[in-house]
Structure formats: structure tokens, C-alpha cells
Design an enzyme around this catalytic site. Structure first.
Site, short mmCIF file in Angstrom:
data_model
loop_
_atom_site.label_atom_id
_atom_site.label_comp_id
_atom_site.label_asym_id
_atom_site.label_seq_id
_atom_site.Cartn_x
_atom_site.Cartn_y
_atom_site.Cartn_z
N ARG A 1 -19.67 -8.68 -19.43
CA ARG A 1 -19.04 -7.73 -20.56
C ARG A 1 -17.53 -8.14 -21.51
O ARG A 1 -17.57 -9.76 -21.27
CB ARG A 1 -17.75 -6.76 -19.07
CG ARG A 1 -17.45 -7.51 -18.29
CD ARG A 1 -17.39 -7.67 -16.71
NE ARG A 1 -15.56 -7.73 -16.24
CZ ARG A 1 -14.78 -7.20 -15.43
NH1 ARG A 1 -14.78 -6.30 -14.12
NH2 ARG A 1 -14.03 -8.32 -13.98
N TYR B 1 -1.91 -18.65 -15.62
CA TYR B 1 -2.73 -18.67 -17.28
C TYR B 1 -2.39 -19.60 -18.61
O TYR B 1 -3.51 -20.03 -19.66
CB TYR B 1 -2.95 -16.87 -17.41
CG TYR B 1 -3.83 -16.68 -18.57
CD1 TYR B 1 -5.10 -16.74 -18.13
CD2 TYR B 1 -3.89 -15.87 -19.52
CE1 TYR B 1 -6.42 -16.09 -18.53
CE2 TYR B 1 -4.37 -15.78 -20.63
CZ TYR B 1 -5.41 -15.60 -19.97
OH TYR B 1 -7.20 -15.08 -21.05
#
Length: 242
Positions: free
Chosen positions: A11, A153
Site C-alpha cells: 500500500r 523516526y
């Protein structure tokens, strides 16, 4: 046949990249961890466009699973090799560092940074032997600018950019290029919980990017036309950060 492996291709950006590279004539290897239904949908779209592809499930953070999957692929394709690798798989577990748990830190780095290391190391030898290869690492604006709530992150993506620059110098003589792409806000599943209306006000172009726009950049970097571009981290963020 030219083969391209895209991690996290069920995706979002990975899916858009798989579809675009299939249009470019690559046989795409669609990696996913658990969402087989979404991965099969990506493959159907590739085949619907007249392209070819296959599914290759494994967890990018598990070196044994990677080895088993790639050994199986090579056994089925004894005369072929993967010439394009798009290290796209990544996850977010946002939190302020004062509240961040060990699992939130480790899982993000394991997927983005360790996954890059395990897979790239495994495929590099064939690229270097054939004197042809493209490694494209999906970094992030967060890895260049840093974003609050994303210390994990940002750390993973910044390290990925540093590794990109170092590896590019190691393999350039073998005609293997290594580049990173640093998207800003792109309309995908990963950003759907963000307040797009407010965030668009910060972007000079006034909108989120499209996955297909990032895929177009991947397409160029994977092409022969990009043979002299290596060691770069290319931003695609609508002017949000320059």
C-alpha cells in the site's frame, strides 16, 4: 527480464512505486509482512496494466526471514538477479521522547534502518558482479529537518541518509548507485490521521503530495538516465523545507 524489489509494497508509497516500475518494464517483486490482501491488490493492478510481478512476504527486520525468502527467489530464478532495490518499508510510532517506550524506539529503527542493512547487504553482491544496480532508500523530511514527537523516526531516517551517502561511495566504481528520497507530507495511509487542512497551510504549494509523484522520482533514479547520480538525498515536499 529486469527485476525490482520494493519492500512494504502492499500500500501507500510502495504500492505506487511497484505500479510505476512495472509500467517501466520491470518485473516487480512485491514485499509485504502481513497484509496479503493488499499485496494481492497491488499485484492485480500491476497485471492489469500488462506488467508482471510476484509476491514475496517477509519481515524486513528479520534477517533469517529475509535470507530464506531471497534464497527461495533465487532458486526459482537461477539466471536472474534483482537490479533495483527500493527500501520503502517503514513504520511510525510517534511519541514525545519523555514518554517513549523501548519498543517504540527499537521497532522503528529495526524496520527502517536494520531492514535497509539486512536486505541491501544481501543483494549488493549480485549488483556489483553484474556491474549494474540501483538502490533507492525511502527517507523522510523528518530525517532532514527533524519533527517533534518523532525522535525515533527522525533518527532512523537520518541514519538511512547517512548510510546512503557512505554506501554510494563504496559501490560507485561497480556502477551501482545509491540514493535516498525524502518525502514531505504525502497523501497515504501513514498520513491519513494528520490534520491535512491545517498542515496544507504550511506547504508553499498548498497541498499534500501524491504517491505517484514520489514514484515518478523513483522511476527516474532507477533508470539509465540517472547513472551519474549517486549519494544524494532528494527532497520532494512542495517547498515545505528547502
Amino acid at each position: 527480464m529486469k527485476y525490482a524489489l520494493i519492500t512494504g509494497a502492499s500500500r501507500g508509497l510502495g504500492k505506487a512505486v511497484a505500479i510505476r516500475l512495472a509500467k517501466d518494464g520491470f518485473s516487480v517483486i512485491i514485499n509485504y509482512q502481513s497484509n496479503k490482501e493488499a499485496a494481492e491488490d497491488t499485484l492485480r493492478q500491476v497485471q492489469g496494466l500488462g506488467g508482471t510481478g510476484e509476491l514475496l512476504p517477509f519481515d524486513v527486520a528479520d534477517p533469517q526471514a529475509i535470507e530464506a525468502a531471497l534464497e527461495g527467489w533465487q532458486a526459482a530464478h537461477p539466471d536472474d538477479y534483482i537490479s533495483v532495490l527500493v527500501n520503502n518499508a517503514g513504520i511510525r510510532k510517534d511519541n514525545l521522547m519523555v514518554f517513549m517506550q523501548d519498543e517504540e524506539w527499537n521497532k522503528v529503527l529495526d524496520t527502517t534502518l536494520n531492514g535497509f542493512f539486512y536486505i541491501t547487504r544481501r543483494l549488493l553482491k549480485d549488483m556489483m558482479m553484474h556491474r549494474n544496480g540501483r538502490i533507492i532508500n525511502m527517507a523522510s523530511l523528518s530525517g532532514i529537518k527533524g519533527l517533534p514527537g518523532q525522535a525515533n523516526y527522525s533518527a532512523a531516517k537520518a541514519a538511512l541518509i547517512g548510510a546512503t551517502k557512505a554506501l554510494a561511495q563504496e559501490v560507485a566504481a561497480r556502477k551501482v548507485t545509491v540514493n535516498a528520497i525524502a518525502p514531505g507530507f504525502i497523501a497515504t495511509d501513514m498520513t491519513k490521521e494528520l490534520n491535512e487542512t491545517e498542515l496544507k497551510k504550511l506547504i508553499p504549494m498548498g497541498r499534500f503530495g501524491k504517491p505517484e509523484e514520489v514514484a515518478s522520482l523513483v522511476s527516474f533514479l532507477a533508470s539509465d538516465e540517472a547513472a551519474y547520480i549517486t549519494g544524494q538525498a532528494i527532497s520532494i515536499n512542495g517547498g515545505l523545507y528547502t
